[in-house]
Design a protein around this motif. Structure first.
Motif, PDB file in Angstrom:
ATOM      1  N   MET A 132       0.836  -1.198   0.000  1.00  0.00           N
ATOM      2  CA  MET A 132       0.000   0.000   0.000  1.00  0.00           C
ATOM      3  C   MET A 132       0.874   1.254   0.000  1.00  0.00           C
ATOM      4  SD  MET A 132      -3.024   1.113  -0.194  1.00  0.00           S
ATOM      5  CE  MET A 132      -3.848   2.714   0.013  1.00  0.00           C
ATOM      6  N   ARG A 133       1.978   1.206   0.728  1.00  0.00           N
ATOM      7  CA  ARG A 133       2.898   2.351   0.768  1.00  0.00           C
ATOM      8  C   ARG A 133       3.473   2.621  -0.625  1.00  0.00           C
ATOM      9  NH1 ARG A 133       6.476   0.442   4.068  1.00  0.00           N
ATOM     10  NH2 ARG A 133       5.150   0.990   5.847  1.00  0.00           N
ATOM     11  N   GLU A 134       3.835   1.570  -1.329  1.00  0.00           N
ATOM     12  CA  GLU A 134       4.369   1.734  -2.681  1.00  0.00           C
ATOM     13  C   GLU A 134       3.336   2.389  -3.602  1.00  0.00           C
ATOM     14  OE1 GLU A 134       6.023  -1.780  -4.393  1.00  0.00           O
ATOM     15  OE2 GLU A 134       7.279  -2.232  -2.643  1.00  0.00           O
ATOM     16  N   PHE A 135       2.093   1.968  -3.452  1.00  0.00           N
ATOM     17  CA  PHE A 135       1.014   2.564  -4.245  1.00  0.00           C
ATOM     18  C   PHE A 135       0.862   4.050  -3.938  1.00  0.00           C
ATOM     19  CE2 PHE A 135      -3.488   3.826  -3.567  1.00  0.00           C
ATOM     20  CZ  PHE A 135      -3.815   4.096  -4.882  1.00  0.00           C
ATOM     21  N   MET A 136       0.843   4.404  -2.665  1.00  0.00           N
ATOM     22  CA  MET A 136       0.672   5.801  -2.274  1.00  0.00           C
ATOM     23  C   MET A 136       1.812   6.674  -2.815  1.00  0.00           C
ATOM     24  SD  MET A 136      -2.151   5.836  -0.466  1.00  0.00           S
ATOM     25  CE  MET A 136      -2.324   7.069   0.828  1.00  0.00           C
ATOM     26  N   LEU A 137       3.024   6.162  -2.748  1.00  0.00           N
ATOM     27  CA  LEU A 137       4.179   6.915  -3.234  1.00  0.00           C
ATOM     28  C   LEU A 137       4.195   6.985  -4.763  1.00  0.00           C
ATOM     29  CD1 LEU A 137       6.933   5.622  -0.785  1.00  0.00           C
ATOM     30  CD2 LEU A 137       5.686   7.796  -0.698  1.00  0.00           C
ATOM     31  N   LYS A 138       3.625   5.993  -5.411  1.00  0.00           N
ATOM     32  CA  LYS A 138       3.541   5.992  -6.868  1.00  0.00           C
ATOM     33  C   LYS A 138       2.548   7.047  -7.349  1.00  0.00           C
ATOM     34  CE  LYS A 138       3.821   4.118 -11.117  1.00  0.00           C
ATOM     35  NZ  LYS A 138       5.041   4.017 -11.924  1.00  0.00           N
ATOM     36  N   VAL A 139       1.389   7.090  -6.745  1.00  0.00           N
ATOM     37  CA  VAL A 139       0.361   8.066  -7.141  1.00  0.00           C
ATOM     38  C   VAL A 139       0.870   9.485  -6.915  1.00  0.00           C
ATOM     39  CG1 VAL A 139      -1.951   8.926  -6.640  1.00  0.00           C
ATOM     40  CG2 VAL A 139      -1.544   6.486  -6.732  1.00  0.00           C
ATOM     41  N   ASN A 140       1.353   9.752  -5.697  1.00  0.00           N
ATOM     42  CA  ASN A 140       2.049  10.999  -5.353  1.00  0.00           C
ATOM     43  C   ASN A 140       1.419  12.242  -5.971  1.00  0.00           C
ATOM     44  OD1 ASN A 140       4.062  12.591  -4.191  1.00  0.00           O
ATOM     45  ND2 ASN A 140       5.417  12.371  -5.958  1.00  0.00           N
ATOM     46  N   PRO A 141       0.195  12.609  -5.579  1.00  0.00           N
ATOM     47  CA  PRO A 141      -0.456  13.779  -6.170  1.00  0.00           C
ATOM     48  C   PRO A 141       0.362  15.058  -5.970  1.00  0.00           C
ATOM     49  CG  PRO A 141      -2.012  12.479  -4.885  1.00  0.00           C
ATOM     50  CD  PRO A 141      -0.649  11.963  -4.563  1.00  0.00           C
ATOM     51  N   ARG A 142       0.313  15.920  -6.952  1.00  0.00           N
ATOM     52  CA  ARG A 142       1.024  17.193  -6.872  1.00  0.00           C
ATOM     53  C   ARG A 142       0.416  18.073  -5.771  1.00  0.00           C
ATOM     54  NH1 ARG A 142      -2.386  19.877 -11.838  1.00  0.00           N
ATOM     55  NH2 ARG A 142      -4.109  20.471 -10.494  1.00  0.00           N
ATOM     56  N   LYS A 143       1.104  19.142  -5.435  1.00  0.00           N
ATOM     57  CA  LYS A 143       0.558  20.107  -4.490  1.00  0.00           C
ATOM     58  C   LYS A 143      -0.650  20.778  -5.124  1.00  0.00           C
ATOM     59  CE  LYS A 143       1.699  24.222  -1.780  1.00  0.00           C
ATOM     60  NZ  LYS A 143       2.735  25.221  -1.449  1.00  0.00           N
ATOM     61  N   ALA A 144      -1.733  20.878  -4.382  1.00  0.00           N
ATOM     62  CA  ALA A 144      -2.967  21.453  -4.922  1.00  0.00           C
ATOM     63  C   ALA A 144      -2.780  22.928  -5.271  1.00  0.00           C
ATOM     64  CB  ALA A 144      -4.098  21.304  -3.911  1.00  0.00           C
ATOM     65  N   PRO A 145      -3.261  23.368  -6.441  1.00  0.00           N
ATOM     66  CA  PRO A 145      -3.164  24.773  -6.831  1.00  0.00           C
ATOM     67  C   PRO A 145      -4.273  25.644  -6.248  1.00  0.00           C
ATOM     68  CG  PRO A 145      -4.113  23.513  -8.612  1.00  0.00           C
ATOM     69  CD  PRO A 145      -3.748  22.519  -7.533  1.00  0.00           C
ATOM     70  N   GLY A 146      -5.108  25.071  -5.394  1.00  0.00           N
ATOM     71  CA  GLY A 146      -6.185  25.835  -4.769  1.00  0.00           C
ATOM     72  C   GLY A 146      -6.556  25.252  -3.421  1.00  0.00           C
ATOM     73  N   LYS A 147      -7.313  25.995  -2.667  1.00  0.00           N
ATOM     74  CA  LYS A 147      -7.719  25.576  -1.323  1.00  0.00           C
ATOM     75  C   LYS A 147      -8.697  24.394  -1.365  1.00  0.00           C
ATOM     76  CE  LYS A 147      -9.799  27.458   2.926  1.00  0.00           C
ATOM     77  NZ  LYS A 147     -10.395  28.678   3.550  1.00  0.00           N
ATOM     78  N   TYR A 148      -9.474  24.339  -2.436  1.00  0.00           N
ATOM     79  CA  TYR A 148     -10.500  23.300  -2.546  1.00  0.00           C
ATOM     80  C   TYR A 148     -10.310  22.487  -3.823  1.00  0.00           C
ATOM     81  CZ  TYR A 148     -12.959  26.216   0.892  1.00  0.00           C
ATOM     82  OH  TYR A 148     -13.293  26.947   1.999  1.00  0.00           O
ATOM     83  N   CYS A 149     -10.609  21.208  -3.735  1.00  0.00           N
ATOM     84  CA  CYS A 149     -10.759  20.358  -4.911  1.00  0.00           C
ATOM     85  C   CYS A 149     -12.264  20.202  -5.087  1.00  0.00           C
ATOM     86  CB  CYS A 149     -10.100  18.999  -4.695  1.00  0.00           C
ATOM     87  SG  CYS A 149     -10.249  17.880  -6.105  1.00  0.00           S
ATOM     88  N   ILE A 150     -12.770  20.589  -6.261  1.00  0.00           N
ATOM     89  CA  ILE A 150     -14.216  20.696  -6.461  1.00  0.00           C
ATOM     90  C   ILE A 150     -14.658  19.877  -7.670  1.00  0.00           C
ATOM     91  CG2 ILE A 150     -16.131  22.316  -6.819  1.00  0.00           C
ATOM     92  CD1 ILE A 150     -14.198  24.508  -5.710  1.00  0.00           C
ATOM     93  N   PHE A 151     -15.831  19.283  -7.545  1.00  0.00           N
ATOM     94  CA  PHE A 151     -16.441  18.507  -8.621  1.00  0.00           C
ATOM     95  C   PHE A 151     -17.851  19.038  -8.850  1.00  0.00           C
ATOM     96  CE2 PHE A 151     -13.593  15.984  -6.029  1.00  0.00           C
ATOM     97  CZ  PHE A 151     -12.773  15.344  -6.949  1.00  0.00           C
ATOM     98  N   LYS A 152     -18.180  19.379 -10.090  1.00  0.00           N
ATOM     99  CA  LYS A 152     -19.523  19.880 -10.369  1.00  0.00           C
ATOM    100  C   LYS A 152     -19.884  19.595 -11.826  1.00  0.00           C
ATOM    101  CE  LYS A 152     -18.156  24.687 -11.405  1.00  0.00           C
ATOM    102  NZ  LYS A 152     -18.296  26.107 -10.970  1.00  0.00           N
ATOM    103  N   PRO A 153     -21.193  19.657 -12.167  1.00  0.00           N
ATOM    104  CA  PRO A 153     -21.629  19.384 -13.537  1.00  0.00           C
ATOM    105  C   PRO A 153     -20.940  20.308 -14.544  1.00  0.00           C
ATOM    106  CG  PRO A 153     -23.509  19.386 -12.055  1.00  0.00           C
ATOM    107  CD  PRO A 153     -22.344  19.889 -11.263  1.00  0.00           C
TER     108      PRO A 153
END
Length: 282
Positions: A132-153
């Motif tokens: 699981m650790r290897e998976f987490m380090l592989k995905v390694n999301p970048r630093k967010a460019p905003g305060k919120y991650c948002i999903f909308k239509p």
């Protein structure tokens, strides 16, 4: 393309696919839509606090809230869903959506085989904490460019605020059309992938991973057992970057949808599926 041209072409695409639900867009911003669905503010968490033994998991779980669960509410209410560093809801989701790095070690055990000698036996989605650790380090999301991650239509975006990714929720017959259109657009036999991940990993983390590498990949997801309760029966997710999506729309006139191909027989199955689930388009 302007958002209006994207929406016009999307309407045509949805008609070809026989899909009655418009796709969602994912983006980052320092402000969130009013009445967006998301977690309540949780107790502070970080790797540093965890290493000092100062993360109370019982308190953390009091505000548990799944990213896919909040998107499910947004889908039903034609609204938006969000996650942030303070309003995180899920220890996996806050990492996958780029809201916190590094991830908590707890998740390595929670998603795999748990902690020996404790009642936490783990979800058993990965064979060991190391895997699981290897998976987490592989995905390694970048630093967010905003305060919120948002999903909308998709229809709720504007030219001043475009989505970074486009997410479809669809069953296999419709996925056939999405898959084939992606291949037709790119000419790449491996342009559609489906790596392991949580529900939110495959609609944001893996798409980010491929985008950061300059690769045009569509990501199929929805295989996370924990997220299935927030999806329709037989439904999966299909996510592409906005740039790839625009190319897919531009390629529609020459695609199988506008020529005498086997898509016509598949389209009839789409209609039968919609009828079976009581989702016929008006």
């Amino acid at each position: 393309m302007t958002i209006q041209s994207i929406l016009n072409d999307t309407a045509t695409f949805l008609d070809h696919l026989g899909l009655g639900e418009e796709p969602f867009g994912a983006y980052y911003s320092d402000s969130k839509p009013e009445d967006a669905y998301g977690p309540k503010e949780g107790t502070p968490i970080s790797r540093e606090l965890e290493d000092r033994g100062e993360v109370d998991m019982q308190e953390v779980m009091k505000t548990f809230s799944c990213v896919i669960g909040n998107i499910w509410l947004a889908r039903k209410k034609n609204g938006a869903a969000f996650i942030s560093a303070k309003q995180y809801g899920c220890l996996g989701g806050v990492y996958y959506c780029s809201m916190m790095k590094p991830h908590l070690r707890f998740i390595e055990h929670y998603v795999s085989t748990g902690f020996k000698g404790t009642p936490l036996h783990g979800e058993r989605y990965m064979p060991s904490p190391d895997a699981m650790r290897e998976f987490m380090l592989k995905v390694n999301p970048r630093k967010a460019p905003g305060k919120y991650c948002i999903f909308k239509p998709l229809s709720q975006f504007s030219d001043a605020e475009l989505p970074e990714f486009v997410i479809f929720f669809a069953r296999p017959e419709v996925l056939t059309g999405l898959f084939t259109q992606t291949v037709f657009t790119t000419g790449d036999m491996e342009c559609v992938v489906s790596p392991f991940g949580a529900g939110c990993t495959n609609i944001i983390s893996w798409p980010l991973y491929y985008k950061e590498q300059g690769l045009e990949k569509a990501v199929i997801g929805g295989f996370d057992p924990s997220a299935r309760k927030f999806m329709k029966t037989d439904e999966l997710t299909f996510t592409v970057s906005l740039s790839l999506y625009e190319k897919m729309l531009a390629a529609l006139p020459e695609s199988m949808f506008n020529h005498e191909t086997d898509w016509k027989s598949v389209r009839k199955k789409v209609e039968r599926s919609a009828k079976a689930w009581g989702e016929e388009q008006e």
